[in-house]
Structure formats: structure tokens, C-alpha cells
Design a protein around this motif. Structure first.
Motif, short mmCIF file in Angstrom:
data_model
loop_
_atom_site.label_atom_id
_atom_site.label_comp_id
_atom_site.label_asym_id
_atom_site.label_seq_id
_atom_site.Cartn_x
_atom_site.Cartn_y
_atom_site.Cartn_z
N SER A 23 1.00 -1.10 -0.18
CA SER A 23 0.06 -0.02 -0.03
C SER A 23 0.88 1.21 -0.15
CB SER A 23 -0.86 -0.10 1.15
OG SER A 23 -2.13 0.66 1.06
N PRO A 24 0.36 2.32 -0.64
CA PRO A 24 1.04 3.61 -0.57
C PRO A 24 1.38 4.21 0.82
CG PRO A 24 -0.96 3.98 -1.59
CD PRO A 24 -0.95 2.54 -1.43
N MET A 25 2.66 4.34 1.22
CA MET A 25 2.90 5.06 2.50
C MET A 25 3.85 5.94 2.50
SD MET A 25 2.72 1.60 5.02
CE MET A 25 3.45 0.38 3.75
N CYS A 26 3.51 7.25 2.88
CA CYS A 26 4.35 8.45 2.82
C CYS A 26 5.51 8.11 3.88
CB CYS A 26 3.38 9.62 3.43
SG CYS A 26 2.41 10.31 2.39
N ALA A 58 2.21 8.64 -1.66
CA ALA A 58 1.65 10.05 -2.19
C ALA A 58 2.60 10.74 -2.50
CB ALA A 58 0.64 10.45 -1.27
N GLN A 103 1.55 6.98 -6.61
CA GLN A 103 0.51 7.42 -6.33
C GLN A 103 0.73 8.82 -6.34
OE1 GLN A 103 -1.15 7.90 -2.13
NE2 GLN A 103 -2.83 6.73 -2.83
N HIS A 180 -4.73 10.08 -6.21
CA HIS A 180 -4.99 9.80 -4.82
C HIS A 180 -6.47 10.78 -4.60
CE1 HIS A 180 -5.07 9.20 -0.73
NE2 HIS A 180 -4.08 9.48 -0.44
N HIS A 183 -8.83 9.86 1.65
CA HIS A 183 -7.99 10.10 2.71
C HIS A 183 -8.04 11.79 3.16
CE1 HIS A 183 -5.56 6.24 2.76
NE2 HIS A 183 -6.81 5.82 3.11
N ARG A 233 -7.41 5.83 -6.26
CA ARG A 233 -7.68 5.54 -4.71
C ARG A 233 -8.83 6.19 -4.41
NH1 ARG A 233 -4.01 4.15 0.69
NH2 ARG A 233 -4.83 1.93 0.60
N VAL A 301 -7.78 -3.03 1.33
CA VAL A 301 -6.89 -2.51 2.21
C VAL A 301 -7.59 -2.51 3.65
CG1 VAL A 301 -7.32 0.07 1.79
CG2 VAL A 301 -4.79 -0.93 2.47
N GLY A 302 -6.64 -2.43 4.78
CA GLY A 302 -6.98 -2.20 5.86
C GLY A 302 -6.88 -3.27 6.80
N MET A 303 -5.95 -3.04 7.72
CA MET A 303 -5.74 -4.28 8.60
C MET A 303 -5.90 -5.83 8.16
SD MET A 303 -5.37 -3.59 12.02
CE MET A 303 -6.21 -4.46 13.14
N ILE A 324 -1.42 -4.11 1.44
CA ILE A 324 -1.01 -4.17 2.90
C ILE A 324 0.04 -3.27 3.45
CG2 ILE A 324 0.29 -5.73 4.26
CD1 ILE A 324 -1.01 -8.01 2.89
N GLY A 325 -0.28 -2.35 4.21
CA GLY A 325 0.73 -1.24 4.50
C GLY A 325 1.28 -1.60 5.78
N ARG A 326 0.97 -1.24 6.97
CA ARG A 326 1.87 -1.35 8.16
C ARG A 326 2.47 -2.68 8.22
NH1 ARG A 326 -3.07 1.35 11.48
NH2 ARG A 326 -4.09 0.16 10.11
C1 LIG Z 1 3.23 5.29 7.55
C2 LIG Z 1 1.92 5.44 6.69
C3 LIG Z 1 1.63 6.15 5.51
C4 LIG Z 1 0.71 6.31 4.61
N1 LIG Z 1 0.63 6.92 3.55
C5 LIG Z 1 -0.27 6.90 2.52
C6 LIG Z 1 -0.08 7.67 1.60
O1 LIG Z 1 0.98 7.93 1.08
N2 LIG Z 1 -1.13 7.34 0.43
C7 LIG Z 1 -2.39 6.55 0.95
O2 LIG Z 1 -3.19 6.37 0.07
N3 LIG Z 1 -2.41 5.91 2.01
C8 LIG Z 1 -1.38 6.04 2.93
N4 LIG Z 1 -1.46 5.58 3.98
C9 LIG Z 1 -2.40 4.37 4.21
C10 LIG Z 1 -2.07 3.08 3.92
O3 LIG Z 1 -1.85 2.98 2.53
C11 LIG Z 1 -3.37 2.11 4.21
O4 LIG Z 1 -4.41 2.44 3.56
C12 LIG Z 1 -3.44 1.89 5.69
O5 LIG Z 1 -2.56 1.94 6.53
C13 LIG Z 1 -4.23 0.60 6.04
O6 LIG Z 1 -3.68 -0.35 5.68
P1 LIG Z 1 -2.84 -1.31 6.96
O7 LIG Z 1 -3.77 -1.74 7.93
O8 LIG Z 1 -2.50 -2.67 6.06
O9 LIG Z 1 -1.65 -0.61 7.19
C14 LIG Z 1 -0.31 5.29 4.98
C15 LIG Z 1 -0.30 4.65 6.24
C16 LIG Z 1 0.78 4.72 6.88
C17 LIG Z 1 0.66 3.77 8.18
#
Ligand SMILES: Cc1cc2nc3c(=O)[nH]c(=O)nc-3n(C[C@H](O)[C@H](O)[C@H](O)COP(=O)(O)O)c2cc1C
Length: 377
Positions: A23-26, A58, A103, A180, A183, A233, A301-303, A324-326
Motif C-alpha cells: 500500500s502507498p505509505m508516505c 503519495a 500515487q 489519490h 483520505h 484510490r 486494504v485495511g488491517m 497491505i501497509g503497516r
Molecule cells: C506510515 C503510513 C503512511 C501512509 N501514507 C499513505 C499514502 O501516502 N497514501 C495513501 O493512500 N495511504 C497512505 N497510508 C494508508 C495506507 O496505504 C493504508 O491504507 C493503511 O495503512 C491501512 O492499511 P494497513 O492496515 O495494512 O496498514 C499510509 C499509512 C501509513 C501507516
């Protein structure tokens, strides 16, 4: 190997070798929007993860579109060159067939913010804040900057920046460009009545609120070469009275599909403070509804942490791809461990350099992950 999670899927012109996406993560770690050694480390590590799709964070389409001073950008030659260096290294170690997406976003009224570890609030007077812009002059929350309501020429400018950044992304060899629109960032702000109180053709009815997102979709689709997939998204729910509903999300997905958008990722929340019950797979029903109603390729996505849960989501047709993010930040080898548990090791390209640490070869793997009932080789 009968795992559905580890089966390929076509996203428009792009084939993903499996249905697992990072998953995209800043990372909030860029300097003037430019990627640096942190991104190099992060993306090389994710590059060898065997995820079918690796989404970059993002990435701002102009400097004012950044959430924080540390956000990645792709808006000039310097940001493009910095990302080119990082991507060349990440691709060099990634297995064949791994696909890369970026993204593109604009933070709107949630721009000019502190990094999470610096407070997560609006930038203060002595932190070099900048003027934010949004559909209406309504702040995200009481202690946030009041944005400037965008004019028609601001809207046209932002649309053009999305196009220019998408062109740069295609030049960098990305397989997927994702817009994007969730959010609580700019395109979501236009979509949600909670942030959009315009009385022109960009506000009011759902058709009007979708106009900006659809214009961006049209303009970016026209600018991308045919081998690059375009995705969005979107938000499945604002979780607030008067906010976006899953039915509206499905209408948006249907309209995006009609414009040649190849997939949506259905997430939720973020446009205003809401209390959300975050349980494993809590957003899956939103994706399931959007997928069934629109027929577009859908990422959820999400947990989603347990590989068996991810497998069931795909096997039961609730979504086509699981992001999958975290769990990837905690364990960049999530895919390898999922393949062990789902008996799908033959579907991944485990790096031979690390092979001796894998479950079939090393008894220690079973001690490291005793709850996963790995057999002791
Ligand atoms: C550190 C961090 C940065 C994130 N940055 C973005 C982002 O840049 N773009 C986005 O769409 N979502 C972002 N998210 C949300 C994740 O992509 C994801 O939707 C969210 O963490 C839930 O998924 P998870 O439970 O697998 O972590 C971010 C989440 C985390 C934890």
C-alpha cells in the motif's frame, strides 16, 4: 499451488504476478520533494519483497500539494532525477515481473502540515507554513489552516499538474499511475459534501462533485502511454452523516471505469474527524460493494495481516487485489512468510542469496514463527 492470492491478475494493460500490493505509505523524508537514501533503502527492501505491486507513497504534483515539508514530489526535473536514481536501484534487485506504481496527489486543505513525528497538526508560524487551497474555505478542523477556495483557473492548473506528473511517471517507467482521491486530500475534498460547499458546476450534486476527479481521469488517461495502467484510490465511506456513502463510491467507480480507469482501491475516512472501528479487514465490505456494483478491478486494504484472511478475500471474490501497509513496514518479508503458510513458495522468486534462511531449509524459521506451524526441516 492452488492459492488464489498468489495467482496473477491483469490490471488494464499490466499483469501483476500475484494479488499482493504494498500500500502507498508516505515516508515524510524527502528534501524539497526529492527522494534520497531513505527512499533508496525503503524501495530496495520492498523491491525484493515479491509483492506483485509496489506502490510508492503519495507524491505531490506541485510543491504546495505536499502534505508536509518531507513529502515526495514529482513536479520538476530535480524531483524526477532523484526518483530516477532510486528507482533504477530498486528495479535492479526486484524479481522479474514485479510491478511498480506511483500515487500522485494534492493534499488540498490538509497541506502545510507537520510530519507525524513532529505533531501531525498544521504548521505553525515559525515552521514555514504555506497557503492551502481547497474546494471551499473550510478548514479540516478548528486548529488547521483555512484554505483558499479554488477558482476555475486553479482547478485547471491542478489538472494540468496531474498530467505533467503522470508524464514524468511514465518516463520513469512506472507500470501504474494512481490518482489519490481519498483520505481527505484535494480530490476527496471535492467529492465530499463535508468539504465541498461550492455553488458552481464543481459542487452540489454528486455529478458536480465528481466532475473534478473525472476531469483529472480524462486528462491523465489521455496523457499516459497505452502500456501504463491508470488507477484511483477512492473513499468507500466518510463514516459521517452527510458524507460519502458506499453507493456514491460505486457510482464514482462506474464513471471511472467508463473513462478507461483500470482499477480502484477502496479505502475510507480522512475528510473530517470520525470515529472508525478498525478491525481486521474492516474496509473489505466497502470494496466488495464497489466491485459488485461497478465491475472494475478492485483493491482492498485495511488491517489485513493474516495471509489466510488475504487468501479468503481473493478466493471469495470480495476484491481482486489485497493491499497491505503497516504489516510491510513491520515485516518486509510478509510475502515470503505468506507463501510458506499458503504452500505457495513455488509462486515467488525468493532471492537465492537468502534461500538458506527460508522455512524449507532452516529449522530456525519454525522457531522464529512458531505460531505459523511451519514444519521443522
Ligand atoms: C506510515 C503510513 C503512511 C501512509 N501514507 C499513505 C499514502 O501516502 N497514501 C495513501 O493512500 N495511504 C497512505 N497510508 C494508508 C495506507 O496505504 C493504508 O491504507 C493503511 O495503512 C491501512 O492499511 P494497513 O492496515 O495494512 O496498514 C499510509 C499509512 C501509513 C501507516
Amino acid at each position: 499451488m492452488s492459492s488464489k492470492l498468489f495467482s496473477p491478475v491483469d490490471v488494464g494493460p499490466v499483469r501483476l504476478p500475484n494479488r499482493i500490493a504494498v500500500s502507498p505509505m508516505c515516508q515524510y523524508s524527502a528534501t524539497n520533494g526529492e527522494a534520497n537514501d531513505w527512499h533508496l533503502m525503503n524501495l530496495m527492501q520492498l523491491g525484493i519483497s515479491d509483492a506483485g505491486l509496489i506502490m510508492l507513497e503519495a507524491t505531490a504534483i506541485e510543491p504546495r500539494a505536499r502534505i508536509t515539508h518531507g513529502c515526495l514530489g514529482l513536479y520538476d526535473d530535480a524531483t524526477e532525477a532523484a526518483l530516477a536514481r532510486v528507482m533504477a536501484s530498486a528495479r535492479a534487485v526486484a524479481p522479474q515481473g514485479a510491478r511498480w506504481g506511483i500515487q500522485l496527489g494534492h493534499a488540498g486543505r490538509k497541506a502545510s502540515a507537520q510530519r507525524p513525528w513532529e505533531g501531525r497538526g498544521a504548521l505553525g508560524e515559525n515552521e514555514q507554513p504555506w497557503t492551502t487551497e481547497a474546494p471551499s474555505a473550510i478548514p479540516f478542523a478548528a486548529d488547521w489552516h483555512t484554505p483558499r477556495a479554488m477558482t476555475a483557473s486553479d482547478i485547471a492548473r491542478v489538472r494540468e499538474h496531474f498530467v505533467e506528473s503522470a508524464r514524468r511517471a511514465a518516463r520513469l517507467g512506472f507500470d501504474i499511475v494512481e490518482i489519490h482521491a481519498a483520505h481527505g486530500y484535494l480530490l476527496h475534498q471535492f467529492l465530499s459534501p463535508l468539504a465541498n460547499q461550492r455553488d458552481d458546476e464543481y459542487g452540489g450534486s454528486l455529478e458536480n462533485r465528481m466532475r473534478f476527479a473525472l476531469e483529472v481521469a480524462d486528462a491523465v488517461a489521455a496523457a499516459l502511454p497505452g502500456h501504463v495502467a491508470l488507477g484511483f484510490r477512492i473513499t468507500g465511506s466518510d463514516w459521517l452523516p452527510g458524507g460519502i456513502t458506499v453507493e456514491e463510491a460505486a457510482t464514482l467507480a462506474t464513471a471511472l471505469k467508463a473513462r478507461g480507469v483500470s482499477y480502484v482501491c477502496v479505502t475510507s475516512g480522512g475528510v473530517a474527524h470520525a470515529s472508525i472501528k478498525v478491525t481486521p479487514g474492516y474496509q473489505v465490505p466497502l470494496a466488495e460493494h464497489v466491485k459488485a456494483a461497478s465491475g472494475i478491478v478492485t483493491r482492498t486494504v485495511g488491517m489485513i495481516v493474516d495471509p489466510h484472511q488475504a487468501e479468503a478475500i481473493i478466493a471469495e471474490g470480495q476484491a481482486d487485489i489485497v493491499a497491505i501497509g503497516r504489516a510491510f513496514l513491520d515485516d518486509p518479508r510478509w510475502v515470503w512468510h505468506a507463501a510458506e503458510r499458503l504452500d505457495a513458495l513455488d509462486a515467488i522468486q525468493y532471492p537465492p542469496q537468502y534461500e538458506r534462511a527460508g522455512a524449507p531449509h532452516w529449522r530456525g524459521a519454525a522457531l522464529l514463527r512458531p505460531h505459523e506451524a511451519l514444519s521443522l526441516a
